[in-house]
Design an enzyme around this catalytic site. Structure first.
Site, PDB file in Angstrom:
ATOM      1  N   GLY A 143       0.913  -1.444   0.204  1.00 34.76           N
ATOM      2  CA  GLY A 143       0.362  -0.392   0.322  1.00 34.76           C
ATOM      3  C   GLY A 143       0.913   1.111   0.119  1.00 34.76           C
ATOM      4  O   GLY A 143       2.303   1.368   0.157  1.00 34.76           O
TER       5      GLY A 143
ATOM      6  N   GLU B 125       3.621   0.099  -4.041  1.00 33.10           N
ATOM      7  CA  GLU B 125       3.572   1.692  -5.156  1.00 33.10           C
ATOM      8  C   GLU B 125       5.151   2.586  -5.199  1.00 33.10           C
ATOM      9  O   GLU B 125       5.518   3.151  -3.973  1.00 33.10           O
ATOM     10  CB  GLU B 125       3.085   2.406  -4.723  1.00 33.10           C
ATOM     11  CG  GLU B 125       0.858   1.447  -4.117  1.00 33.10           C
ATOM     12  CD  GLU B 125      -0.066   2.438  -4.103  1.00 33.10           C
ATOM     13  OE1 GLU B 125      -0.351   3.296  -3.829  1.00 33.10           O
ATOM     14  OE2 GLU B 125      -0.424   1.687  -3.751  1.00 33.10           O
TER      15      GLU B 125
ATOM     16  N   TRP C 254     -12.156   0.687  -4.430  1.00 28.12           N
ATOM     17  CA  TRP C 254     -11.179   0.563  -3.064  1.00 28.12           C
ATOM     18  C   TRP C 254     -12.255   1.415  -2.772  1.00 28.12           C
ATOM     19  O   TRP C 254     -12.381   2.379  -3.407  1.00 28.12           O
ATOM     20  CB  TRP C 254     -10.056   1.382  -3.461  1.00 28.12           C
ATOM     21  CG  TRP C 254      -9.837   1.719  -1.977  1.00 28.12           C
ATOM     22  CD1 TRP C 254      -9.718   2.582  -1.091  1.00 28.12           C
ATOM     23  CD2 TRP C 254      -8.870   1.129  -1.325  1.00 28.12           C
ATOM     24  NE1 TRP C 254      -9.223   2.533  -0.365  1.00 28.12           N
ATOM     25  CE2 TRP C 254      -8.392   1.476   0.052  1.00 28.12           C
ATOM     26  CE3 TRP C 254      -8.374  -0.354  -1.227  1.00 28.12           C
ATOM     27  CZ2 TRP C 254      -7.743   1.668   0.898  1.00 28.12           C
ATOM     28  CZ3 TRP C 254      -7.069  -0.837   0.017  1.00 28.12           C
ATOM     29  CH2 TRP C 254      -6.573   0.085   0.515  1.00 28.12           C
TER      30      TRP C 254
END
Length: 464
Positions: free
Chosen positions: A103, A147, A359
């Site tokens: 994340g 990420e 999400w």
């Protein structure tokens, strides 16, 4: 009892058949447990029939061992977050539950993931411990959310990431575990971070994050998830979701492995001048915090509905290229409303994509604030995938609680737990401070013990 069990089985079969070959992938974040009041959400509220795949966010990478570890031991372990999440499969055996690693907060500001994939010894240890982690907590697989490879990091991350994923794939095979990953939708980012043919060969599917294209990190307002190119966007620098999808397909990602991501939230800005509210107007940072999410530049779908009800100005795009935006005072927000959700799901179906991801579950309107029933974002996705209309103009009744202390002979086995009345579909109970409190659903609704909320009777076995 046999009738109830048979009805539950029929519900499972109906869901699977209706979904067809489409996946509906739903992320679930653990931190909304700490949100105040009506925003509080934990695994007890999840509906095992809502999605084909659910992904628990997040596990993280240990800074010393480079191993996958629990993020919040209190919520995930002590309160049984993992156990409750994976136990949903007991009620819906067709459901797949995955754990997400990484994340934004864990991977965007560190080179740790880059260091992991650059070291064969670290990778072998990581893979071994990841298999043990996933199996220990009864997950069905791993969703890798780095990420992003190469930023921060180094150019070799792009190929090293494929090496690690291939090692995970081989280690997962004997246990039939799933391996997925979540990439940015930027073409420029893909050129740096992703070997798309390599990903196609190693992962089961890709959760394509088609959102967060614009936000309060920029100095002008814009919609954070536009589907198509708009008149003012020129050149390759613009991130256009539909063009990014075409790019990934052209680079070799099979359409059935590409899962189109939707946001059940909005991105907000603070306007530099409250009188300038059009797209690309000057901005100076994030908009006001949401009353429940409490995060800079971010509002849940249900918070947007509350804003609309309080008199915000809302602007919709007549061309259908993006969702609406709204503003009040100096706060400006863009989001995908239910109409845009339906548009995007139909787009994904027409492109032959493998399904829809969003999400995330705790940001949908699970309280019914939007006056479209509970979980309209999620239900609009399901209805569209099934070829059913989803009426966005007819409000559904909002559940209202009428607490009455009762002397019914029941036992509180867990504080805060809800119990359905075995003889009355509209009646249910909750343990509060050791006492049984009785509640009644509004007219036309029935208590759904799977989601611990009032729901349409056709969603409750035995109450239709």
């Amino acid at each position: 009892m046999k009738i109830v069990a048979l009805l539950a089985l029929c519900l499972i079969v109906t869901l699977v058949n209706a979904q067809g070959n489409y996946k509906k992938v739903c992320y679930f974040a653990n931190w909304p447990y700490y949100r105040p009041g009506a925003g509080q959400y934990d695994a007890d509220k999840l509906d095992p029939f809502e999605c084909t795949h659910m992904i628990y966010a997040f596990a993280v990478l240990d800074k010393v061992t480079y191993e996958m570890v629990v993020y919040d031991s209190y919520v995930d372990i002590d309160l049984g977050g993992y156990q409750k999440f994976t136990a949903l499969k007991q009620r819906n055996p067709n459901l797949k539950t995955l754990i997400a690693l990484g994340g934004w907060n864990d991977s965007a500001f560190t080179t740790q993931y880059s260091e992991l994939v650059a070291d064969p010894v670290k990778m072998r240890n990581f893979v071994s411990k990841a298999v043990a982690f996933v199996r220990q907590y009864n997950f069905d697989g791993l969703d890798f959310d780095w990420e992003y490879p190469g930023d921060p990091g180094k150019p070799e991350d792009k190929q090293n990431f494929i090496t690690l994923l291939a090692m995970l794939r081989d280690a997962f095979k004997p246990y039939n575990l799933l391996l997925t990953m979540a990439p940015s939708c930027s073409i420029k980012r893909a050129e740096v971070s992703y070997d798309i043919p390599g990903l196609a060969a190693t992962v089961d599917f890709v959760n394509f994050m088609a959102y967060d294209i614009h936000g309060a990190w920029e100095n002008q307002v814009d919609h954070h998830a536009p589907l198509y190119r708009r008149s003012f966007e020129e050149g390759k620098e613009a991130v256009i979701i539909s063009e990014s999808i075409d790019y990934w397909l052209a680079q070799g990602m099979p359409a059935q492995k590409l899962i189109f991501g939707l946001p059940s939230y909005g991105r907000s800005y603070r306007l530099a001048d409250a009188t300038k509210t059009d797209l690309l107007s000057p901005a100076i940072g994030a908009g006001s915090l949401g009353p429940y999410t409490g995060q800079d530049g971010f509002l849940a779908l249900y918070e947007m509905c509350l804003n609309q009800q309080s008199g915000w100005t809302v602007v919709t795009d007549p061309t259908g290229k993006m969702g609406p935006y709204g503003y009040s005072g100096t706060t400006w927000v863009s989001w995908d409303d239910i109409d845009m959700v339906i548009t995007k799901v139909k787009y994904a179906m027409n492109k032959g994509l493998g399904g829809i991801m969003f999400w995330e579950l705790t940001l949908d309107d699970f309280n019914g604030f939007c006056n479209m029933g509970q979980r309209p974002f999620s239900k609009a996705i399901t209805a569209t995938l099934e070829g059913r209309p989803f009426n966005t103009s007819t409000p559904a009744p909002t559940p209202t609680q009428y607490p009455i202390t009762t002397t019914k002979a029941m036992t509180c086995t867990s504080e805060g737990t809800y119990y359905a009345d075995p003889a009355n579909c509209t009646k249910y109970y909750r343990c509060v401070n050791g006492k049984i409190i009785t509640y009644y659903c509004p007219a036309s609704l029935a208590f759904n013990s799977y989601i611990s909320q009032c729901d349409w009777p056709y969603n409750v076995p035995g109450c239709a």
